[in-house]
Design an enzyme around this catalytic site. Structure first.
Site, mmCIF file in Angstrom:
data_model
loop_
_atom_site.group_PDB
_atom_site.id
_atom_site.type_symbol
_atom_site.label_atom_id
_atom_site.label_comp_id
_atom_site.label_asym_id
_atom_site.label_seq_id
_atom_site.Cartn_x
_atom_site.Cartn_y
_atom_site.Cartn_z
ATOM 1 N N GLN A 1 0.819 -1.209 0.000
ATOM 2 C CA GLN A 1 0.000 0.000 0.000
ATOM 3 C C GLN A 1 0.858 1.266 0.000
ATOM 4 O O GLN A 1 0.518 2.272 0.611
ATOM 5 C CB GLN A 1 -0.959 -0.024 1.191
ATOM 6 N N SER A 2 1.954 1.206 -0.728
ATOM 7 C CA SER A 2 2.869 2.344 -0.794
ATOM 8 C C SER A 2 2.258 3.508 -1.565
ATOM 9 O O SER A 2 1.956 3.395 -2.755
ATOM 10 C CB SER A 2 4.178 1.912 -1.469
ATOM 11 N N ASN A 3 2.104 4.633 -0.884
ATOM 12 C CA ASN A 3 1.676 5.856 -1.567
ATOM 13 C C ASN A 3 2.754 6.334 -2.538
ATOM 14 O O ASN A 3 2.454 6.836 -3.619
ATOM 15 C CB ASN A 3 1.386 6.956 -0.550
ATOM 16 N N ALA B 1 4.948 4.524 -4.213
ATOM 17 C CA ALA B 1 4.954 3.713 -5.436
ATOM 18 C C ALA B 1 3.818 4.133 -6.362
ATOM 19 O O ALA B 1 4.000 4.273 -7.584
ATOM 20 C CB ALA B 1 4.844 2.231 -5.082
#
Length: 338
Positions: free
Chosen positions: A74-76, A78
């Site tokens: 859930q990387s913002n 990325a």
């Protein structure tokens, strides 16, 4: 080199507003405001847009065709890097920590919609394999005759930190225009550390009376205070700014991580519900919920004094709410069961 001399491409809808949280201020006994960097807009919004304005300027200048970065499911960062790659005609490759899911939700869904190539790494092997894996993708691109560019985790570099040096300059101008004193504390989540490094340099330059407080949302093999000091010093050097930091000058609160990175915590979940019910503000379980729980905890234990003025950097991340819907609505099932 002056800040305005460092190449930057405009991506975010800036300046973002400062919002006073009246109800929570009264409840906590502090003057609490939030810098709404969840409103930066581009690619779904969030703090990483500020870093990408500088990193993408560098990538575009080099004629990059393949943009590679990393993060969690859930990387913002990325997600926004994938959007930035597409805006400038590049192919995004994301090397993410975690096994391939059965269902793409939250930021993973957005990564897919941006057309990113996603390479999933076993979470236990991630920390030893991530750099070789990103370099492998870069080597493959170069072999095809395509210039590759690797952005580190969270955009955490001296160049990326310029985004939050500039953000503090923006804040100082907003406070001056409103005739309001700068806050006693500025608080932000700490994941990769680049935001906090930029805040330290920016506050030293533009808001010297404000103390920077980082709330760790993950662990770190090298203590965050050491990593951030090194990054802040590199950023200051890039700006030809004379101040340097030691690790003991970097304040990190480590009591709010919970079970681990991207694993929701009870205090973080409670903070998400409190902010939603009190102010209509959305926080997320990975970053901002835990950081907000850190503010509450610091006030309760007295390390942020009653009556202090506090500015919270809202880093965005609301897409990460949706994969945790079951956990965040467990009180509904409990009520039904009762």
């Amino acid at each position: 080199m002056k800040l305005e001399d460092i190449p930057r491409l405009s991506l975010g809808f800036l300046p973002t507003p400062i919002e006073k949280l009246e109800r929570l201020s009264a409840e906590l006994g502090i003057s609490l405001s939030v810098k709404r960097d969840d409103f930066t807009g581009f690619g779904g919004g969030g703090n990483k847009v500020r870093k990408l304005e500088y990193l993408m300027a560098d990538a575009v200048a080099q004629g990059v065709k393949v943009l590679i970065t990393t993060g969690g499911h859930q990387s913002n960062h990325a997600r926004m890097t994938a959007a930035a790659a597409r805006k400038f005609g590049m192919k995004p490759i994301l090397v993410l920590r975690g096994n391939r899911p059965d269902l793409y939700q939250g930021n993973l869904l957005l990564d897919h919609l941006f057309g990113a190539d996603i390479d999933f790494l076993d979470p236990d092997a991630y920390f030893t394999e991530i750099n070789p894996r990103m370099q492998h993708h870069a080597d493959e691109a170069e072999a095809r005759g395509e210039k590759a560019y690797i952005i580190p985790l969270g955009g955490a570099s001296a160049l990326g930190a310029m985004g939050y040096v500039n953000a503090v300059k923006e804040l100082a101008e907003q406070y001056a225009a409103s005739g309001t004193a700068t806050p006693d504390y500025i608080v932000a989540p700490v994941g990769s550390g680049g935001t906090l490094a930029g805040l330290h340099v920016g506050c030293a330059m533009f808001m010297p009376k404000t103390e920077v407080v980082g709330i760790a949302v993950t662990g770190s093999a090298v203590p965050f205070s050491e990593r951030i000091a090194v990054m802040a010093n590199a950023a200051a050097e890039l700006l030809a700014y004379e101040k340097r930091w030691t690790a003991d000058e970097i304040r990190i609160e480590n009591d709010y991580i919970g079970p681990g990175y991207s694993i929701p915590s009870e205090d973080g979940n409670a903070a998400i519900k409190l902010a939603g019910k009190s102010e209509g503000v959305l926080l997320d379980p990975v970053y901002t919920g835990k950081a907000f729980a850190g503010i509450i905890g610091c006030v309760e234990k007295g390390s942020i004094g009653k009556g202090s003025s506090v500015l919270f950097i809202h880093c965005g991340g609301s897409p990460a709410l949706y994969p945790y819907a079951g956990l965040l609505t467990s009180d509904l099932s409990n009520a039904t069961a009762g």
